[in-house]
Design a protein around this motif. Structure first.
Motif, PDB file in Angstrom:
ATOM      1  N   ARG A 247       0.826  -1.287  -0.002  1.00 42.08           N
ATOM      2  CA  ARG A 247       0.011   0.056  -0.110  1.00 42.08           C
ATOM      3  C   ARG A 247       0.819   1.363  -0.080  1.00 42.08           C
ATOM      4  NH1 ARG A 247      -1.214  -2.454   5.469  1.00 42.08           N
ATOM      5  NH2 ARG A 247      -0.564  -1.443   7.006  1.00 42.08           N
ATOM      6  N   ILE A 248       0.009   2.294  -0.043  1.00 43.41           N
ATOM      7  CA  ILE A 248       0.627   3.774  -0.371  1.00 43.41           C
ATOM      8  C   ILE A 248       0.340   4.373   1.149  1.00 43.41           C
ATOM      9  CG2 ILE A 248       0.683   5.998  -1.047  1.00 43.41           C
ATOM     10  CD1 ILE A 248      -0.318   4.488  -3.807  1.00 43.41           C
ATOM     11  N   GLU A 249       1.280   4.751   1.854  1.00 38.50           N
ATOM     12  CA  GLU A 249       1.233   5.713   3.115  1.00 38.50           C
ATOM     13  C   GLU A 249       1.323   7.298   2.768  1.00 38.50           C
ATOM     14  OE1 GLU A 249       3.295   4.842   6.581  1.00 38.50           O
ATOM     15  OE2 GLU A 249       2.573   2.699   6.597  1.00 38.50           O
ATOM     16  N   ALA A 250       0.273   7.850   2.573  1.00 35.36           N
ATOM     17  CA  ALA A 250       0.352   9.281   1.932  1.00 35.36           C
ATOM     18  C   ALA A 250       0.340  10.378   3.185  1.00 35.36           C
ATOM     19  CB  ALA A 250      -0.801   9.570   1.047  1.00 35.36           C
ATOM     20  N   CYS A 251       1.090  11.357   3.141  1.00 36.39           N
ATOM     21  CA  CYS A 251       0.740  12.142   4.265  1.00 36.39           C
ATOM     22  C   CYS A 251       0.791  13.690   3.506  1.00 36.39           C
ATOM     23  CB  CYS A 251       2.154  12.634   4.841  1.00 36.39           C
ATOM     24  SG  CYS A 251       2.495  13.906   6.009  1.00 36.39           S
ATOM     25  N   HIS A 252      -0.585  14.253   3.698  1.00 39.81           N
ATOM     26  CA  HIS A 252      -1.049  15.321   2.943  1.00 39.81           C
ATOM     27  C   HIS A 252      -0.536  16.636   3.694  1.00 39.81           C
ATOM     28  CE1 HIS A 252      -3.414  13.019   0.516  1.00 39.81           C
ATOM     29  NE2 HIS A 252      -3.992  12.486   1.384  1.00 39.81           N
ATOM     30  N   GLN A 253       0.104  16.379   4.689  1.00 39.06           N
ATOM     31  CA  GLN A 253       0.761  17.640   5.596  1.00 39.06           C
ATOM     32  C   GLN A 253       2.081  18.233   4.685  1.00 39.06           C
ATOM     33  OE1 GLN A 253       1.092  18.416   9.888  1.00 39.06           O
ATOM     34  NE2 GLN A 253       3.166  18.027   9.772  1.00 39.06           N
ATOM     35  N   CYS A 254       2.982  16.987   4.204  1.00 38.12           N
ATOM     36  CA  CYS A 254       4.145  17.517   3.489  1.00 38.12           C
ATOM     37  C   CYS A 254       3.918  16.885   2.033  1.00 38.12           C
ATOM     38  CB  CYS A 254       5.379  16.947   4.176  1.00 38.12           C
ATOM     39  SG  CYS A 254       5.525  15.027   3.898  1.00 38.12           S
ATOM     40  N   GLY A 255       2.982  16.089   1.534  1.00 30.55           N
ATOM     41  CA  GLY A 255       2.966  16.164   0.049  1.00 30.55           C
ATOM     42  C   GLY A 255       3.610  14.843  -0.364  1.00 30.55           C
ATOM     43  N   LYS A 256       4.260  13.982   0.669  1.00 26.76           N
ATOM     44  CA  LYS A 256       5.040  12.841   0.333  1.00 26.76           C
ATOM     45  C   LYS A 256       4.121  11.496   0.616  1.00 26.76           C
ATOM     46  CE  LYS A 256       9.323  15.425   0.332  1.00 26.76           C
ATOM     47  NZ  LYS A 256      10.644  15.496   0.913  1.00 26.76           N
ATOM     48  N   TYR A 257       4.627  10.499   0.115  1.00 31.57           N
ATOM     49  CA  TYR A 257       4.493   9.013   0.242  1.00 31.57           C
ATOM     50  C   TYR A 257       5.512   8.151   0.480  1.00 31.57           C
ATOM     51  CZ  TYR A 257       5.541   7.664  -4.478  1.00 31.57           C
ATOM     52  OH  TYR A 257       6.051   7.263  -5.695  1.00 31.57           O
ATOM     53  N   MET A 258       5.054   7.038   1.072  1.00 29.20           N
ATOM     54  CA  MET A 258       6.004   5.968   1.397  1.00 29.20           C
ATOM     55  C   MET A 258       5.073   4.715   1.029  1.00 29.20           C
ATOM     56  SD  MET A 258       9.067   4.578   2.482  1.00 29.20           S
ATOM     57  CE  MET A 258       9.604   5.913   3.510  1.00 29.20           C
ATOM     58  N   LEU A 259       5.847   3.771   0.099  1.00 32.52           N
ATOM     59  CA  LEU A 259       5.183   2.458  -0.139  1.00 32.52           C
ATOM     60  C   LEU A 259       5.599   1.698   1.019  1.00 32.52           C
ATOM     61  CD1 LEU A 259       6.095   1.842  -3.841  1.00 32.52           C
ATOM     62  CD2 LEU A 259       4.362   2.942  -2.782  1.00 32.52           C
ATOM     63  N   THR A 260       4.658   0.538   1.396  1.00 27.43           N
ATOM     64  CA  THR A 260       4.549  -0.303   2.524  1.00 27.43           C
ATOM     65  C   THR A 260       4.244  -1.591   2.216  1.00 27.43           C
ATOM     66  OG1 THR A 260       4.068   1.717   4.052  1.00 27.43           O
ATOM     67  CG2 THR A 260       3.785  -0.295   5.025  1.00 27.43           C
ATOM     68  N   ILE A 261       5.132  -2.455   2.773  1.00 28.93           N
ATOM     69  CA  ILE A 261       4.507  -4.009   2.529  1.00 28.93           C
ATOM     70  C   ILE A 261       4.331  -4.584   3.910  1.00 28.93           C
ATOM     71  CG2 ILE A 261       5.846  -4.141   0.199  1.00 28.93           C
ATOM     72  CD1 ILE A 261       7.910  -5.471   1.497  1.00 28.93           C
ATOM     73  N   ASP A 262       3.476  -5.318   4.072  1.00 28.24           N
ATOM     74  CA  ASP A 262       3.136  -6.175   5.172  1.00 28.24           C
ATOM     75  C   ASP A 262       3.686  -7.625   5.040  1.00 28.24           C
ATOM     76  OD1 ASP A 262       2.060  -7.338   7.584  1.00 28.24           O
ATOM     77  OD2 ASP A 262       0.262  -6.291   7.465  1.00 28.24           O
ATOM     78  N   LEU A 263       5.012  -7.722   5.866  1.00 31.42           N
ATOM     79  CA  LEU A 263       5.548  -9.068   5.810  1.00 31.42           C
ATOM     80  C   LEU A 263       4.912 -10.151   6.338  1.00 31.42           C
ATOM     81  CD1 LEU A 263       9.329  -7.701   6.463  1.00 31.42           C
ATOM     82  CD2 LEU A 263       8.411  -8.281   4.094  1.00 31.42           C
ATOM     83  N   ARG A 264       3.893  -9.875   7.036  1.00 30.19           N
ATOM     84  CA  ARG A 264       3.256 -10.986   7.640  1.00 30.19           C
ATOM     85  C   ARG A 264       2.044 -11.595   6.685  1.00 30.19           C
ATOM     86  NH1 ARG A 264       0.545  -6.965  12.216  1.00 30.19           N
ATOM     87  NH2 ARG A 264       0.135  -6.130  10.171  1.00 30.19           N
ATOM     88  N   GLU A 265       1.757 -10.979   5.603  1.00 33.29           N
ATOM     89  CA  GLU A 265       0.678 -11.237   4.613  1.00 33.29           C
ATOM     90  C   GLU A 265       1.527 -12.147   3.631  1.00 33.29           C
ATOM     91  OE1 GLU A 265      -2.321 -11.273   5.274  1.00 33.29           O
ATOM     92  OE2 GLU A 265      -1.876 -10.234   7.138  1.00 33.29           O
ATOM     93  N   TYR A 266       2.742 -12.228   3.554  1.00 31.97           N
ATOM     94  CA  TYR A 266       3.503 -12.906   2.473  1.00 31.97           C
ATOM     95  C   TYR A 266       4.199 -14.420   2.712  1.00 31.97           C
ATOM     96  CZ  TYR A 266       4.418  -8.409   0.095  1.00 31.97           C
ATOM     97  OH  TYR A 266       4.299  -7.361  -0.548  1.00 31.97           O
ATOM     98  N   ALA A 267       3.863 -15.375   2.021  1.00 28.84           N
ATOM     99  CA  ALA A 267       4.077 -16.758   2.398  1.00 28.84           C
ATOM    100  C   ALA A 267       5.695 -16.880   2.525  1.00 28.84           C
ATOM    101  CB  ALA A 267       3.756 -17.752   1.006  1.00 28.84           C
ATOM    102  N   SER A 268       6.399 -16.110   1.611  1.00 33.82           N
ATOM    103  CA  SER A 268       7.720 -15.858   1.803  1.00 33.82           C
ATOM    104  C   SER A 268       8.045 -14.561   1.516  1.00 33.82           C
ATOM    105  CB  SER A 268       8.586 -16.824   0.675  1.00 33.82           C
ATOM    106  OG  SER A 268       9.860 -16.631   1.026  1.00 33.82           O
ATOM    107  N   PRO A 269       8.757 -13.798   2.601  1.00 37.82           N
ATOM    108  CA  PRO A 269       9.097 -12.209   2.895  1.00 37.82           C
ATOM    109  C   PRO A 269       9.903 -11.792   1.524  1.00 37.82           C
ATOM    110  CG  PRO A 269       9.473 -13.221   4.920  1.00 37.82           C
ATOM    111  CD  PRO A 269       9.197 -14.424   3.637  1.00 37.82           C
TER     112      PRO A 269
END
Length: 303
Positions: A247-269
């Motif tokens: 997913r995308i973590e968006a911050c509308h205060q600074c206008g930047k974003y970070m991609l995020t992955i949830d390693l708990r949801e992968y069969a193999s990280p």
């Protein structure tokens, strides 16, 4: 938590990306060999146990990264070896013209030049890249990308010498404690109640990943890595249907974003560097919303 290149993990991640959608076939074909060789080389350096950097606890406490201000000449041989190995693959991957490739090869043949660029990258000396690009008849961002690619395996091995305990230090800043780079990816992992201030509602712990040295450091779960904003009204989570683990973590205060992955949801990280090649569709969504990446990379700046 500390990310090494781990050839097998990188290879598995590239295969995962290729199996998802045919749209990524071209990128996998072009950059797969480079990513795999970069991983193999990084594993070699780590196995050779390169000399560790000097660590000043007072500087760390003040928020100064370990490598800032340090003389990198201790690792000159590694930088040169990496450049010789990776430059040909890099040139093919990005479609570099033969004359430009030859100029880079000649320039990187001088250890002083490689060391100067690596030092400039750590110190954030953009002027050095501008001056170098003039000599090489190329763009500053190309000189920067080449430098990051060929120096990354060495910086990764240096970060590995810091050990697992260092990655669990309460650094709390949005830049890497080893090399000072901005993170290119956030990862959620199973929580650790010993550091409850980094967890929210029993969710996973959040780590930020450095694209240059591969170091991962714990960070506040609900905070923007760029500005530290934790206001839920100005932060937003975006994802494609059925893919909440990416997913995308968006911050509308600074206008930047970070991609995020949830390693708990992968069969193999997946490997955090390689998987970003398969997340370009999320970068496109973020760009359509006029958001800017916390850390510009090859993948999130592709037109």
């Amino acid at each position: 938590m500390n990310t090494t290149f781990a050839y097998g993990q990188v290879d598995d991640t590239i295969e995962l990306i290729g199996s998802r959608a045919s749209a990524y076939d071209e990128l996998v074909g072009r950059f797969g060999p480079l990513l795999r060789e970069k991983a193999r080389l990084g594993d070699e350096f780590a196995a050779e146990e390169v000399a560790p950097p000097a660590v000043d606890p007072a500087r760390i406490a003040a928020g100064v990264p370990v490598l800032t201000g340090q003389d990198l000449s201790l690792w000159t041989k590694g930088f040169c070896r990496s450049a010789r190995t990776l430059l040909p693959l890099l040139a093919r991957a990005i479609g570099m013209e033969r004359d430009v490739s030859d100029r880079f090869k000649q320039y990187f043949g001088d250890p002083k030049n490689i060391l100067g660029l690596a030092q400039a990258r750590i110190e954030g000396n953009w002027k050095h890249f501008e001056n170098t690009s003039v000599q090489l008849f190329t763009q500053p961002d190309i000189a920067l990308y080449v430098t990051e690619t060929v120096s990354s395996p060495v910086f990764n091995a240096i970060a590995v010498t810091m050990g697992e305990p260092f990655s669990r230090e309460n650094w709390g800043h949005g830049h890497c404690p080893v090399c000072g780079s901005s993170p290119s990816l956030a990862m959620l992992v199973p929580g650790d109640t010993a550091n409850s201030e980094y967890l929210v509602g029993g969710g996973g712990a959040k780590y930020l990943h450095c694209p240059l040295c591969g170091h991962d450091w714990r960070y506040r779960r609900t905070a923007c890595a760029a500005c530290g904003n934790e206001d839920g009204e100005t932060r937003e989570i975006l994802h494609q249907d059925g893919m909440k683990c990416e997913r995308i973590e968006a911050c509308h205060q600074c206008g930047k974003y970070m991609l995020t992955i949830d390693l708990r949801e992968y069969a193999s990280p997946p490997h955090p560097d390689a998987i970003q090649m398969g997340l370009i569709h999320l970068d496109v969504i973020a760009r359509q919303r006029q958001l800017v990446p916390v850390s510009p990379t090859l993948w999130n700046t592709i037109d």
